[in-house]
Write a protein that holds these residues in place. Structure first.
Motif, short mmCIF file in Angstrom:
data_model
loop_
_atom_site.label_atom_id
_atom_site.label_comp_id
_atom_site.label_asym_id
_atom_site.label_seq_id
_atom_site.Cartn_x
_atom_site.Cartn_y
_atom_site.Cartn_z
N SER A 1 17.94 127.62 -33.68
CA SER A 1 16.69 128.09 -34.18
C SER A 1 15.64 127.09 -34.63
N PHE B 1 10.50 134.60 -28.72
CA PHE B 1 11.46 134.22 -27.81
C PHE B 1 11.04 134.16 -26.42
N SER C 1 23.69 128.56 -30.66
CA SER C 1 23.27 129.65 -31.63
C SER C 1 21.94 130.25 -30.98
N TYR C 2 20.79 130.21 -31.38
CA TYR C 2 19.58 130.61 -30.98
C TYR C 2 19.52 130.33 -29.28
N ASN D 1 13.90 134.82 -37.00
CA ASN D 1 14.94 134.83 -37.38
C ASN D 1 15.26 136.64 -37.18
N ILE E 1 15.48 137.25 -32.98
CA ILE E 1 16.52 136.89 -32.21
C ILE E 1 17.73 138.00 -32.68
#
Length: 260
Positions: free
Chosen positions: A37, A76, A101-102, A173, A176
């Protein structure tokens, strides 16, 4: 722009900003790395070293991370456009996407929209179809980032913060986590191979049991779609995996890099 050995480094324009990109211009399969992220491209150093010069490694900093410029849009969808911008600027065809992760969710979503343009995806402890967020959790996240904001300058070099306001951090945050809850159909219908490197430790601010519930949501996709597999389960936690279990990540890349 400057050249070091065979590497290309420079800025790639997209929308209202520009992204800092590095391309090793190696002779083999192009591998594009998608960051966590708030992380920058430096986190992939050990994986790239382990894989060696036989691959074409392409890393970049997302908007307001690392050496990239800031933007009015940290959504995103903007990050998906950034992948297209980097691929176009560097003339990359059918890359192997490796996301942490992201970045793992970015890789799976982009590949789901462009199955004929991708060789495969390696997901490093991310892209779990975990549907958990509600209004109370959204408000907790907004309060959390407001409380943490004085530490952002210290957290940025560690990949734990970007050059964003507390509100922008929180919305990245929140978004996502909302998207993770809708990821199941993308995994079920994936016609491209996805290999997961699954951590067994917890994450910063999340207890082990919560993360285990998150990771368990992958099981139905594994059962339904043979293109989705676990390459390795590792001892690291979510934050340390690229530092401590980079060899497992490199092995997952090697597993997918062979011609299909």
């Amino acid at each position: 722009m400057n050249t070091k050995r065979s590497d290309w480094t420079g800025m790639v324009p997209v929308d209202d900003t520009a992204l800092a990109v590095r391309d090793t211009r190696g002779p083999g399969r192009p591998v594009v790395y998608l960051n966590g992220s708030y992380a920058d491209q430096s986190h992939w150093r050990r994986v790239i070293t382990e894989l060696g010069g036989g691959y074409r490694h392409i890393t970049y900093d997302e908007r307001a991370r690392g050496k990239s410029n800031c933007s009015a849009d940290y959504s995103f969808e903007a990050c998906l456009r950034d992948i297209d911008a980097v691929l176009t600027a560097r003339g990359v065809d059918r890359p192997l996407l490796v996301g942490w992760s992201y970045g793992a969710t970015l890789g799976v979503r982009w590949a789901g929209r462009n199955p004929d343009r991708v060789h495969g995806v390696v997901s490093v402890d991310g892209a779990y179809p975990y549907d958990w967020i509600d209004d109370a959790a959204r408000e907790r996240l907004r309060k959390l980032f407001r409380r943490l904001s004085p530490a952002f300058p210290i957290a940025r070099p560690l990949g734990l913060a970007a050059r964003m306001t507390p509100e922008q951090h929180a919305e990245v945050n929140i978004e996502i986590n909302e998207l993770l809850g809708t990821l199941g159909p993308v995994l079920d219908t994936a016609t491209f191979p996805v290999r997961y490197v699954v951590c067994t430790g917890a994450s910063l601010g999340v207890d082990r049991e919560e993360f285990e519930r998150c990771r368990a949501t992958l099981d139905p996709a594994l059962a339904r779609n043979p293109n989705i597999r676990v390459s390795a389960k590792v001892a690291s936690n979510h934050t340390a995996v690229l530092r401590k279990d980079y060899r497992a990540v490199a092995d997952a890349v090697r597993e997918l890099a062979v011609p299909r």
